[in-house]
Design a protein around this motif. Structure first.
Motif, short mmCIF file in Angstrom:
data_model
loop_
_atom_site.label_atom_id
_atom_site.label_comp_id
_atom_site.label_asym_id
_atom_site.label_seq_id
_atom_site.Cartn_x
_atom_site.Cartn_y
_atom_site.Cartn_z
N THR A 10 0.86 -1.19 0.00
CA THR A 10 0.00 0.00 0.00
C THR A 10 0.89 1.22 0.00
O THR A 10 1.43 1.63 1.03
CB THR A 10 -0.93 -0.01 1.23
N PHE A 11 1.04 1.82 -1.17
CA PHE A 11 2.11 2.80 -1.40
C PHE A 11 2.05 3.99 -0.45
O PHE A 11 3.08 4.42 0.08
CB PHE A 11 2.05 3.26 -2.86
N ASP A 12 0.85 4.55 -0.23
CA ASP A 12 0.77 5.78 0.55
C ASP A 12 0.91 5.55 2.05
O ASP A 12 0.81 6.49 2.84
CB ASP A 12 -0.52 6.54 0.24
N LYS A 13 1.16 4.32 2.45
CA LYS A 13 1.36 4.01 3.86
C LYS A 13 2.84 4.00 4.25
O LYS A 13 3.18 3.73 5.41
CB LYS A 13 0.78 2.64 4.20
N PHE A 14 3.74 4.27 3.31
CA PHE A 14 5.16 4.14 3.59
C PHE A 14 5.96 5.33 3.09
O PHE A 14 5.76 5.80 1.96
CB PHE A 14 5.73 2.88 2.94
N ALA A 15 6.91 5.79 3.93
CA ALA A 15 7.87 6.78 3.47
C ALA A 15 8.82 6.11 2.47
O ALA A 15 9.06 4.90 2.52
CB ALA A 15 8.67 7.32 4.65
N ILE A 16 9.34 6.92 1.56
CA ILE A 16 10.32 6.46 0.58
C ILE A 16 11.59 7.28 0.72
O ILE A 16 11.55 8.52 0.83
CB ILE A 16 9.79 6.59 -0.86
N HIS A 17 12.72 6.60 0.74
CA HIS A 17 14.03 7.23 0.85
C HIS A 17 14.78 7.10 -0.47
O HIS A 17 14.58 6.16 -1.23
CB HIS A 17 14.89 6.51 1.90
N TRP A 18 15.69 8.05 -0.70
CA TRP A 18 16.72 7.90 -1.72
C TRP A 18 18.07 7.85 -1.02
O TRP A 18 18.35 8.65 -0.12
CB TRP A 18 16.71 9.05 -2.71
N VAL A 19 18.87 6.89 -1.43
CA VAL A 19 20.21 6.69 -0.89
C VAL A 19 21.15 6.50 -2.07
O VAL A 19 20.80 5.84 -3.04
CB VAL A 19 20.27 5.46 0.02
N ARG A 20 22.32 7.08 -2.01
CA ARG A 20 23.28 6.88 -3.10
C ARG A 20 24.57 6.30 -2.56
O ARG A 20 24.86 6.38 -1.36
CB ARG A 20 23.57 8.20 -3.82
N ALA A 51 14.28 3.34 -1.61
CA ALA A 51 14.02 2.32 -0.61
C ALA A 51 12.74 2.65 0.14
O ALA A 51 12.52 3.80 0.51
CB ALA A 51 15.19 2.20 0.37
N ARG A 52 11.95 1.63 0.37
CA ARG A 52 10.73 1.79 1.15
C ARG A 52 11.07 1.71 2.63
O ARG A 52 11.88 0.85 3.04
CB ARG A 52 9.74 0.69 0.79
N ASP A 53 10.45 2.57 3.41
CA ASP A 53 10.68 2.51 4.85
C ASP A 53 10.22 1.18 5.42
O ASP A 53 9.32 0.54 4.87
CB ASP A 53 9.95 3.66 5.55
N ILE A 54 10.82 0.78 6.51
CA ILE A 54 10.48 -0.50 7.13
C ILE A 54 9.18 -0.43 7.92
O ILE A 54 8.50 -1.44 8.11
CB ILE A 54 11.63 -0.99 8.06
N THR A 55 8.77 0.80 8.32
CA THR A 55 7.61 0.95 9.20
C THR A 55 6.41 1.51 8.45
O THR A 55 6.52 2.50 7.74
CB THR A 55 7.97 1.89 10.37
N GLU A 56 5.25 0.87 8.64
CA GLU A 56 4.04 1.31 7.96
C GLU A 56 3.38 2.44 8.72
O GLU A 56 3.32 2.44 9.95
CB GLU A 56 3.05 0.14 7.85
N GLY A 57 2.87 3.43 7.97
CA GLY A 57 2.14 4.55 8.57
C GLY A 57 2.34 5.78 7.71
O GLY A 57 3.48 6.07 7.32
N GLU A 58 1.25 6.52 7.42
CA GLU A 58 1.36 7.68 6.51
C GLU A 58 2.36 8.69 7.03
O GLU A 58 2.98 9.41 6.25
CB GLU A 58 0.01 8.37 6.33
N LYS A 59 2.49 8.78 8.34
CA LYS A 59 3.38 9.78 8.92
C LYS A 59 4.62 9.15 9.56
O LYS A 59 5.42 9.84 10.17
CB LYS A 59 2.62 10.60 9.96
N SER A 60 4.76 7.85 9.42
CA SER A 60 5.86 7.15 10.08
C SER A 60 7.15 7.22 9.27
O SER A 60 7.14 7.16 8.05
CB SER A 60 5.49 5.67 10.30
N ILE A 61 8.26 7.35 10.00
CA ILE A 61 9.58 7.30 9.38
C ILE A 61 10.48 6.49 10.30
O ILE A 61 10.59 6.80 11.49
CB ILE A 61 10.18 8.71 9.21
#
Lengths: 123, 108
Positions: free
Chosen positions: A28-38, A97-107
């Motif tokens: 569920t895409f909008d439930k997770f923060a997304i990171h960019w890492v290089r 990368a998708r965050d490990i924790t679910e939640g619209e506001k979770s990071i």
């Protein structure tokens, strides 16, 4: 299966711009923060930025702040990274990368990674 | 800018315990997460939120913290555990995330 696929990497001249894309599936895409890492060749990973699941907050590393901009399209299940004023130090493999924790506001932390897209800044 | 400090290398014999440290001023208030990276592969999250393991990560891996020092412990180390390990955390403000410089674990 959770999957993230990056694209848009290329060879670009110093001072140039590039837009990377990360398309996600399997959650569920909008439930997770997304990171960019290089990761530069032979170096450790460097966290660049993240956007919360609801798109409400964004955070940037000092090294890219004001040059890079992250956005997301929750309907299209994608995240974009707009990169401007690129320099040789921006060369590297860029992962979303998708965050490990679910939640619209979770990071929490980058949990599930794509395979990366290569950005090379060179004249 | 905020930094996390790790030893460059750790050597361990098969079956023994490996401990990798990560030092940072904010670790007394922020969780450290840990990643394993093998050559040519993306980093894999092995410990998050102090001592949680994602699905599929063996219980041989554990995290702990004391003051401004976080530690990844690998018990009964296997040859397959040979990799680079990175800690990851947030500065005191919570706005900036960083990776440590990495520790190369050699199993011999």
């Amino acid at each position: 299966e959770v999957r993230l696929v990056e694209s848009g990497g290329d060879v670009v001249q110093p001072g140039g711009s590039l837009r990377l894309s990360c398309v996600a599936s399997g959650f569920t895409f909008d439930k997770f923060a997304i990171h960019w890492v290089r990761q530069a060749p032979g170096k450790g990973p460097e966290w660049i930025c993240l956007i919360r699941g609801d798109g409400g907050d964004t955070y940037y590393a000092e090294s890219v702040k004001g040059r890079f901009f992250i956005s997301r399209d929750n309907n299209g299940q994608s995240v974009s990274l707009e990169m401007n004023t690129l320099g040789p130090k921006d060369t590297g493999l860029y992962f979303c990368a998708r965050d490990i924790t679910e939640g619209e506001k979770s990071i929490s932390a980058p949990g599930i990674w794509g395979q990366g897209t290569q950005v090379t800044v060179s004249s | 800018s905020y930094e996390l400090t790790q030893p460059p290398s750790v050597s361990v014999s098969p079956g023994q315990t490996a401990r990798i440290t990560c030092s940072g001023d904010a670790l007394s208030r922020r969780y450290a997460d840990w990643y394993q990276q093998k050559s040519g592969q993306a980093p894999v999250l092995i410990i998050y939120d102090y001592n949680k393991r994602p699905s599929g990560v063996p219980a041989r891996f554990s995290g702990s913290a004391s003051g401004t020092l976080a530690t990844l412990t690998i018990v009964e180390t296997q040859v397959d555990d040979e990799a680079d390990y990175y800690c990851y955390s947030t500065d005191m403000s919570g706005d900036h995330r960083v990776f440590g410089g990495g520790t190369k674990v050699t199993v011999l």
